[in-house]
Design a protein around this motif. Sequence first.
Motif, PDB file in Angstrom:
ATOM      1  N   GLU A  92      51.586  35.112  41.187  1.00 27.84           N
ATOM      2  CA  GLU A  92      52.986  34.753  41.626  1.00 27.84           C
ATOM      3  C   GLU A  92      54.034  35.599  41.386  1.00 27.84           C
ATOM      4  O   GLU A  92      54.939  35.463  41.694  1.00 27.84           O
ATOM      5  CB  GLU A  92      53.026  33.201  40.691  1.00 27.84           C
ATOM      6  N   THR A  93      53.682  36.526  40.395  1.00 23.70           N
ATOM      7  CA  THR A  93      54.773  37.472  39.786  1.00 23.70           C
ATOM      8  C   THR A  93      54.170  39.086  40.346  1.00 23.70           C
ATOM      9  O   THR A  93      54.616  39.964  39.779  1.00 23.70           O
ATOM     10  CB  THR A  93      54.859  37.520  38.346  1.00 23.70           C
ATOM     11  N   HIS A  94      53.562  39.098  41.505  1.00 25.52           N
ATOM     12  CA  HIS A  94      52.924  40.380  42.051  1.00 25.52           C
ATOM     13  C   HIS A  94      52.284  40.988  40.979  1.00 25.52           C
ATOM     14  O   HIS A  94      52.672  42.311  41.013  1.00 25.52           O
ATOM     15  CB  HIS A  94      54.079  40.908  42.735  1.00 25.52           C
ATOM     16  N   THR A  95      51.580  40.277  40.065  1.00 27.98           N
ATOM     17  CA  THR A  95      50.733  41.339  39.266  1.00 27.98           C
ATOM     18  C   THR A  95      49.374  41.156  39.264  1.00 27.98           C
ATOM     19  O   THR A  95      49.050  40.265  40.026  1.00 27.98           O
ATOM     20  CB  THR A  95      51.189  40.782  37.759  1.00 27.98           C
ATOM     21  N   PHE A  96      48.718  42.545  39.008  1.00 27.45           N
ATOM     22  CA  PHE A  96      47.238  42.579  39.410  1.00 27.45           C
ATOM     23  C   PHE A  96      46.437  42.105  37.959  1.00 27.45           C
ATOM     24  O   PHE A  96      46.878  42.889  36.963  1.00 27.45           O
ATOM     25  CB  PHE A  96      46.757  43.747  40.134  1.00 27.45           C
ATOM     26  N   LEU A  97      45.482  41.164  38.091  1.00 30.25           N
ATOM     27  CA  LEU A  97      44.538  40.936  36.957  1.00 30.25           C
ATOM     28  C   LEU A  97      43.051  41.266  37.092  1.00 30.25           C
ATOM     29  O   LEU A  97      42.568  40.497  38.460  1.00 30.25           O
ATOM     30  CB  LEU A  97      44.650  39.683  36.407  1.00 30.25           C
ATOM     31  N   ARG A  98      42.440  42.259  36.550  1.00 30.59           N
ATOM     32  CA  ARG A  98      41.088  42.393  37.052  1.00 30.59           C
ATOM     33  C   ARG A  98      40.065  42.293  35.764  1.00 30.59           C
ATOM     34  O   ARG A  98      40.495  43.062  34.637  1.00 30.59           O
ATOM     35  CB  ARG A  98      40.899  43.859  37.673  1.00 30.59           C
ATOM     36  N   LEU A  99      39.033  41.744  35.858  1.00 31.00           N
ATOM     37  CA  LEU A  99      38.129  41.891  34.943  1.00 31.00           C
ATOM     38  C   LEU A  99      37.016  42.848  35.169  1.00 31.00           C
ATOM     39  O   LEU A  99      36.729  43.171  36.286  1.00 31.00           O
ATOM     40  CB  LEU A  99      37.194  40.527  34.746  1.00 31.00           C
ATOM     41  N   HIS A 100      36.735  43.642  33.846  1.00 29.15           N
ATOM     42  CA  HIS A 100      35.960  44.716  34.244  1.00 29.15           C
ATOM     43  C   HIS A 100      34.698  44.741  33.200  1.00 29.15           C
ATOM     44  O   HIS A 100      34.765  44.569  32.186  1.00 29.15           O
ATOM     45  CB  HIS A 100      36.609  46.008  33.737  1.00 29.15           C
ATOM     46  N   TYR A 101      33.370  45.103  33.704  1.00 25.26           N
ATOM     47  CA  TYR A 101      32.313  45.326  32.924  1.00 25.26           C
ATOM     48  C   TYR A 101      31.745  43.821  32.345  1.00 25.26           C
ATOM     49  O   TYR A 101      31.463  43.840  30.991  1.00 25.26           O
ATOM     50  CB  TYR A 101      32.395  46.496  31.661  1.00 25.26           C
ATOM     51  N   PRO A 102      31.723  42.849  32.867  1.00 25.30           N
ATOM     52  CA  PRO A 102      31.369  41.490  32.492  1.00 25.30           C
ATOM     53  C   PRO A 102      29.527  41.789  32.043  1.00 25.30           C
ATOM     54  O   PRO A 102      28.971  42.426  32.637  1.00 25.30           O
ATOM     55  CB  PRO A 102      31.250  40.608  33.436  1.00 25.30           C
ATOM     56  N   SER A 103      29.299  40.893  31.085  1.00 25.27           N
ATOM     57  CA  SER A 103      27.817  40.931  30.884  1.00 25.27           C
ATOM     58  C   SER A 103      27.210  40.272  31.773  1.00 25.27           C
ATOM     59  O   SER A 103      27.943  39.512  32.627  1.00 25.27           O
ATOM     60  CB  SER A 103      27.692  40.136  29.290  1.00 25.27           C
ATOM     61  N   PRO A 104      25.806  40.149  31.771  1.00 28.57           N
ATOM     62  CA  PRO A 104      25.206  39.454  32.877  1.00 28.57           C
ATOM     63  C   PRO A 104      25.327  38.024  32.896  1.00 28.57           C
ATOM     64  O   PRO A 104      25.742  37.319  34.024  1.00 28.57           O
ATOM     65  CB  PRO A 104      23.509  39.792  32.538  1.00 28.57           C
ATOM     66  N   GLN A 105      25.366  37.472  31.820  1.00 29.76           N
ATOM     67  CA  GLN A 105      25.786  35.923  31.675  1.00 29.76           C
ATOM     68  C   GLN A 105      27.236  35.981  32.221  1.00 29.76           C
ATOM     69  O   GLN A 105      27.344  34.579  33.096  1.00 29.76           O
ATOM     70  CB  GLN A 105      25.697  35.417  30.268  1.00 29.76           C
ATOM     71  N   THR A 106      28.392  36.583  31.896  1.00 32.97           N
ATOM     72  CA  THR A 106      29.516  36.233  32.487  1.00 32.97           C
ATOM     73  C   THR A 106      29.586  36.537  34.053  1.00 32.97           C
ATOM     74  O   THR A 106      30.288  35.781  34.751  1.00 32.97           O
ATOM     75  CB  THR A 106      30.450  36.990  31.706  1.00 32.97           C
ATOM     76  N   ALA A 107      29.068  37.678  34.403  1.00 31.85           N
ATOM     77  CA  ALA A 107      28.828  37.951  35.813  1.00 31.85           C
ATOM     78  C   ALA A 107      28.097  36.709  36.775  1.00 31.85           C
ATOM     79  O   ALA A 107      28.762  36.651  37.589  1.00 31.85           O
ATOM     80  CB  ALA A 107      27.981  39.152  36.293  1.00 31.85           C
TER      81      ALA A 107
END
Length: 103
Positions: free
Chosen positions: A75-90
């Motif tokens: 909504e605020t033109h911001t980018f959020l990205r997750l990196h390197y999740p564990s196998p469980q999180t992925a």
Amino acid sequence: MTLPQLNIYRHDRGARALITLAGKIDAVTAPQVRSALERCLDDGIITIDVDLTTVGLCDTSGLRVFLDASRHAAETHTFLRLHYPSPQTARLLMDTGSDRVLL
């Protein structure tokens, strides 16, 4: 002495923030993650990278926080990205279809 369940580190470089999480994200610690991400948005950060390398567990409480923050970021033109999740999180991200939004 009880160790904290989650440590949160933030490193800013201009309008970009790296949030490194260490521990587990569950119903107890999810509010801390939410607060850290909201502070980034309040501070005018436009790119938020979340490093999950040392997160052993992320349950649906954590997933909800990431999805809410991603929606708010968009909504605020911001980018959020997750990196390197564990196998469980992925697996959690893939099973819910959230990987397309968060990774």
